[in-house]
Design an enzyme around this catalytic site. Structure first.
Site, PDB file in Angstrom:
ATOM      1  N   CYS A 175      33.747  27.797  43.388  1.00 31.62           N
ATOM      2  CA  CYS A 175      33.588  27.399  41.937  1.00 31.62           C
ATOM      3  C   CYS A 175      32.589  26.456  41.822  1.00 31.62           C
ATOM      4  O   CYS A 175      32.271  25.943  40.867  1.00 31.62           O
ATOM      5  CB  CYS A 175      35.075  27.147  41.409  1.00 31.62           C
ATOM      6  SG  CYS A 175      35.589  25.601  42.422  1.00 31.62           S
ATOM      7  N   PHE A 225      41.374  33.497  45.474  1.00 29.83           N
ATOM      8  CA  PHE A 225      41.225  34.185  46.786  1.00 29.83           C
ATOM      9  C   PHE A 225      40.175  33.263  47.635  1.00 29.83           C
ATOM     10  O   PHE A 225      40.044  33.531  48.896  1.00 29.83           O
ATOM     11  CB  PHE A 225      40.698  35.645  46.658  1.00 29.83           C
ATOM     12  CG  PHE A 225      39.117  35.776  46.274  1.00 29.83           C
ATOM     13  CD1 PHE A 225      38.118  35.541  47.121  1.00 29.83           C
ATOM     14  CD2 PHE A 225      38.882  35.690  45.147  1.00 29.83           C
ATOM     15  CE1 PHE A 225      36.915  35.667  46.831  1.00 29.83           C
ATOM     16  CE2 PHE A 225      37.691  36.036  44.560  1.00 29.83           C
ATOM     17  CZ  PHE A 225      36.438  35.767  45.501  1.00 29.83           C
ATOM     18  N   LYS A 246      52.059  30.583  45.195  1.00 28.45           N
ATOM     19  CA  LYS A 246      51.605  31.870  45.150  1.00 28.45           C
ATOM     20  C   LYS A 246      50.284  32.093  45.290  1.00 28.45           C
ATOM     21  O   LYS A 246      49.508  31.899  44.648  1.00 28.45           O
ATOM     22  CB  LYS A 246      52.104  32.430  43.622  1.00 28.45           C
ATOM     23  CG  LYS A 246      52.473  33.829  43.556  1.00 28.45           C
ATOM     24  CD  LYS A 246      51.327  34.954  43.425  1.00 28.45           C
ATOM     25  CE  LYS A 246      49.962  34.785  42.770  1.00 28.45           C
ATOM     26  NZ  LYS A 246      49.217  35.567  43.651  1.00 28.45           N
ATOM     27  N   GLU A 300      29.810  34.429  34.851  1.00 27.90           N
ATOM     28  CA  GLU A 300      30.096  34.075  36.310  1.00 27.90           C
ATOM     29  C   GLU A 300      29.985  35.134  37.333  1.00 27.90           C
ATOM     30  O   GLU A 300      30.989  35.851  37.258  1.00 27.90           O
ATOM     31  CB  GLU A 300      31.407  33.220  36.450  1.00 27.90           C
ATOM     32  CG  GLU A 300      31.755  32.726  37.731  1.00 27.90           C
ATOM     33  CD  GLU A 300      33.063  32.106  38.118  1.00 27.90           C
ATOM     34  OE1 GLU A 300      34.092  32.725  37.589  1.00 27.90           O
ATOM     35  OE2 GLU A 300      33.171  31.185  38.781  1.00 27.90           O
TER      36      GLU A 300
HETATM   37  P1  NAD Z   1      41.721  35.454  39.632  1.00 29.66           P
HETATM   38  O1  NAD Z   1      41.811  34.594  38.367  1.00 29.66           O
HETATM   39  O2  NAD Z   1      41.643  36.623  39.770  1.00 29.66           O
HETATM   40  O3  NAD Z   1      43.150  35.077  40.449  1.00 29.66           O
HETATM   41  C1  NAD Z   1      43.836  33.757  40.524  1.00 29.66           C
HETATM   42  C2  NAD Z   1      45.290  33.768  40.760  1.00 29.66           C
HETATM   43  O4  NAD Z   1      45.964  34.304  39.470  1.00 29.66           O
HETATM   44  C3  NAD Z   1      45.624  34.643  41.697  1.00 29.66           C
HETATM   45  O5  NAD Z   1      46.786  34.122  42.365  1.00 29.66           O
HETATM   46  C4  NAD Z   1      45.926  35.831  41.165  1.00 29.66           C
HETATM   47  O6  NAD Z   1      46.918  36.806  41.972  1.00 29.66           O
HETATM   48  C5  NAD Z   1      46.517  35.518  39.982  1.00 29.66           C
HETATM   49  N1  NAD Z   1      46.188  36.567  38.833  1.00 29.66           N
HETATM   50  C6  NAD Z   1      45.154  37.656  38.964  1.00 29.66           C
HETATM   51  N2  NAD Z   1      45.033  38.505  37.914  1.00 29.66           N
HETATM   52  C7  NAD Z   1      46.319  37.972  36.997  1.00 29.66           C
HETATM   53  C8  NAD Z   1      46.934  38.240  35.853  1.00 29.66           C
HETATM   54  N3  NAD Z   1      46.342  39.270  35.134  1.00 29.66           N
HETATM   55  N4  NAD Z   1      47.878  37.581  35.406  1.00 29.66           N
HETATM   56  C9  NAD Z   1      48.618  36.589  36.111  1.00 29.66           C
HETATM   57  N5  NAD Z   1      47.969  36.338  37.267  1.00 29.66           N
HETATM   58  C10 NAD Z   1      47.039  37.088  37.881  1.00 29.66           C
HETATM   59  O7  NAD Z   1      40.857  34.544  40.516  1.00 29.66           O
HETATM   60  P2  NAD Z   1      40.011  34.898  42.019  1.00 29.66           P
HETATM   61  O8  NAD Z   1      39.293  36.006  41.553  1.00 29.66           O
HETATM   62  O9  NAD Z   1      41.307  34.976  42.904  1.00 29.66           O
HETATM   63  O10 NAD Z   1      39.269  33.394  42.179  1.00 29.66           O
HETATM   64  C11 NAD Z   1      38.101  33.484  41.716  1.00 29.66           C
HETATM   65  C12 NAD Z   1      37.811  32.518  40.569  1.00 29.66           C
HETATM   66  O11 NAD Z   1      38.737  31.224  40.500  1.00 29.66           O
HETATM   67  C13 NAD Z   1      36.550  32.298  39.941  1.00 29.66           C
HETATM   68  O12 NAD Z   1      36.475  32.412  38.603  1.00 29.66           O
HETATM   69  C14 NAD Z   1      36.272  30.752  40.594  1.00 29.66           C
HETATM   70  O13 NAD Z   1      35.354  30.047  39.552  1.00 29.66           O
HETATM   71  C15 NAD Z   1      37.653  30.286  40.101  1.00 29.66           C
HETATM   72  N6  NAD Z   1      37.770  28.998  40.925  1.00 29.66           N
HETATM   73  C16 NAD Z   1      37.926  27.908  40.298  1.00 29.66           C
HETATM   74  C17 NAD Z   1      38.050  26.646  40.966  1.00 29.66           C
HETATM   75  C18 NAD Z   1      38.134  25.396  40.099  1.00 29.66           C
HETATM   76  O14 NAD Z   1      38.455  24.464  40.766  1.00 29.66           O
HETATM   77  N7  NAD Z   1      37.671  25.361  38.818  1.00 29.66           N
HETATM   78  C19 NAD Z   1      38.190  26.698  42.330  1.00 29.66           C
HETATM   79  C20 NAD Z   1      38.247  27.986  42.887  1.00 29.66           C
HETATM   80  C21 NAD Z   1      37.900  29.066  42.291  1.00 29.66           C
END
Ligand code: NAD
Length: 505
Positions: free
Chosen positions: A282, A150, A174, A382
């Site tokens: 992140c 997000f 997605k 985090e």
């Molecule tokens: P999230 O893991 O909740 O969601 C990421 C994606 O996975 C979304 O598209 C979501 O729909 C999907 N998802 C969520 N729950 C799921 C499940 N149980 N099974 C399968 N798919 C699922 O992450 P978020 O809250 O959207 O984003 C924040 C996180 O992303 C933080 O931990 C941040 O550090 C990380 N992030 C990392 C980077 C990087 O480059 N390493 C960059 C941006 C964000």
């Protein structure tokens, strides 16, 4: 934007078969602004099918034509970047300048991908053995899946899709169901740029959509960005289904401040890196490691600056916007409670901030803790919010040991005027992206983005030449052509030999 947002497949909206919907909110006001479909398995099949159908034609499209379309996309994005920034602010909450910065970083990858003809050049060796030549080429994978978080509704997808498309793949994106509209806007922009239907598709949804992509036989690769537990799951499931996977996870980024650093600059940068996008990055710095005598003056300088930040609706010139959801607001507040209860010194408390906004937005103001220890949950977890922790250590060695003991390894920074100390830090620290007097060391598009440890699963980082490598696979051709003077298949004059295909080829 209102109504129900549908998938995008084959160059048009695709009506979902679902009865499940996600609610999209404006985080600054707390209002639900639209609903988004949450894909069924049949939807996954339909969207992947559109991408599969478009692949042969796109793969056959010349590099010259593909590049023209990329340039057209670049021009359109440049002209209309503000529109996209407004969509990001309306659904994510980050202030407009942060949203514009996000679009600009994504645009850099588009510009990198405009050079695809150079990036895809293979190599050739003449006479590797007598009369034998060897050459290498790279070819696209087919349908590639991108699953994004997000916190960067435009930039993170753009780390991947410009290169994937330029290299001749077709894409199913997605996006996060919390911020789905940017993907739709980008899909329409591609159509305007002349991209053939079905090359860029959007599948909206949650776990069912993700599992569908991870297991679908037509999907060749997965580029995932999100939290560490889901990244690990995506990596394990995707690879178990024979896919190439790069899964970028969460982070806990430290900034080390040595006593010789310019402490005003370090404090300014700690504010930017800790509270930019309300800490929902992140690459945010969430732990400042103050070495020796740097501690007291540094905390004082960060406190003064944090107290001066204006929290409010990102469209009203605030310095910091809301968190993405009510759940995120409650989660971050509960970490602040836990930190105070565990004995950290709460220097600035963002709970109960009065924001410049209408309605019931999801705000937590800038929060600063001092004397945080490594056993506290505000350090181990985090938080993904505007909470900055200062940890005091006596020596440089203790600072590096602390960072290297952390399971995450996304980004880190050091503030110092000592080149030798900076060089040693760069050599010793076990983290993928390092800043030297730079707090958020996000690599430019022609380098690759990725962390170490629990911050990335898979071998390949995002964008740059690693991105080109990820979205293509290699082929090596070893060939022998008999000299016409000595006769052989290519030396047959008059076409006496039946080569098995029409003569006019
Ligand atoms: P999230 O893991 O909740 O969601 C990421 C994606 O996975 C979304 O598209 C979501 O729909 C999907 N998802 C969520 N729950 C799921 C499940 N149980 N099974 C399968 N798919 C699922 O992450 P978020 O809250 O959207 O984003 C924040 C996180 O992303 C933080 O931990 C941040 O550090 C990380 N992030 C990392 C980077 C990087 O480059 N390493 C960059 C941006 C964000």
């Amino acid at each position: 934007m209102t109504g129900i947002l549908q998938h995008w497949a084959g160059g048009a909206a695709l009506k979902s078969t679902t009865e499940r919907f996600g609610e999209v909110t404006d985080p600054a006001t707390g209002q639900v602004t639209r609903r988004v479909v949450l894909a069924t398995e049949a939807d996954v099949d339909a969207v992947v099918g559109a991408a599969r159908e478009a692949f042969p034609g796109w793969r056959d499209t010349s590099l010259a034509r593909r590049t023209q379309i990329l340039f057209a996309f670049r021009e359109l994005l440049n002209a209309r970047a503000e529109e996209l920034a407004e969509i990001i602010t309306a659904e994510h909450g980050k202030v407009l300048s942060d949203a514009a910065g996000e679009v600009a970083r994504g645009q850099e990858v588009v510009e990198f991908a405009c050079g695809i003809s150079h990036l895809l050049k293979g190599s050739a060796t003449e006479n590797a053995s007598t009369g034998i030549d060897v050459s290498s080429i790279r070819q696209p994978l087919g349908v590639v899946g991108i699953i994004s978080p997000f916190n960067f509704p435009a930039m993170v997808p753009m780390w991947f899709f410009p290169i994937a498309i330029a290299a001749g793949n077709t894409v199913v994106l997605k996006p996060s169901e919390k911020v789905p509209s940017a993907a739709q806007w980008l899909a329409e922009l591609w159509r305007e740029a002349g991209l053939p239907d079905g090359v860029f598709n959007v599948l909206h949804g949650d776990r069912i959509a993700v599992d569908g992509l991870l297991t679908h036989p037509e999907v060749r690769s997965i580029s995932f960005v999100g939290s560490t537990p889901i990244a690990r799951y995506v990596y394990e499931t995707g690879t178990a289904h024979g896919k190439r996977v790069q899964a970028l996870g969460g982070a806990k980024n430290h900034a080390v401040v040595l006593p010789d650093a310019d402490l005003d600059m370090a404090a300014d940068q700690a504010i930017n890196a800790g509270f930019g996008s309300a800490g929902e990055r992140c690459m945010a710095i969430s732990a400042v490691v103050a070495v020796g005598s740097a501690g007291d003056p540094l905390v004082e300088k960060i406190r003064e600056r944090a107290e001066g930040l204006r929290t409010g609706d990102g469209r009203r010139g605030a310095d910091m916007g809301p968190l993405v959801s009510r759940a995120a607001q409650e989660r971050v507040s509960s970490y602040v409670d836990a930190g105070a209860a565990a004995g950290a010194t709460l220097v600035v408390d963002g709970r109960g901030v009065t924001p410049d906004a209408d309605g019931e937005g999801f705000f937590v103001g800038p929060t600063l803790f001092d004397h945080v220890t490594t056993d506290m949950s505000i350090y181990t977890d985090e938080i993904f919010g505007p909470v900055l922790s200062v940890i005091r250590v006596d020596t440089y060695e203790q600072a590096v040991a602390l960072i290297n003991a952390n399971p995450y390894g996304n980004g880190t920074a050091i503030f110092t005027n000592d080149g030798g100390a900076a060089r040693r830090f760069q050599y010793e620290v076990e983290v993928g992206m390092i800043g030297i007097n730079v707090p958020v060391p996000v690599p430019t598009a022609y380098y690759s983005f990725g962390g170490w440890g629990s911050s990335l699963f898979g071998d390949t980082h995002a964008h740059g030449t690693e991105g080109v490598h990820f979205f293509t696979r290699g082929k090596v051709v070893t060939s022998r052509w008999i000299d016409p003077a000595r006769r052989g298949p290519s030396g047959v004059a008059g076409g006496e030999l039946d080569l098995g295909f029409p003569r006019n080829v």
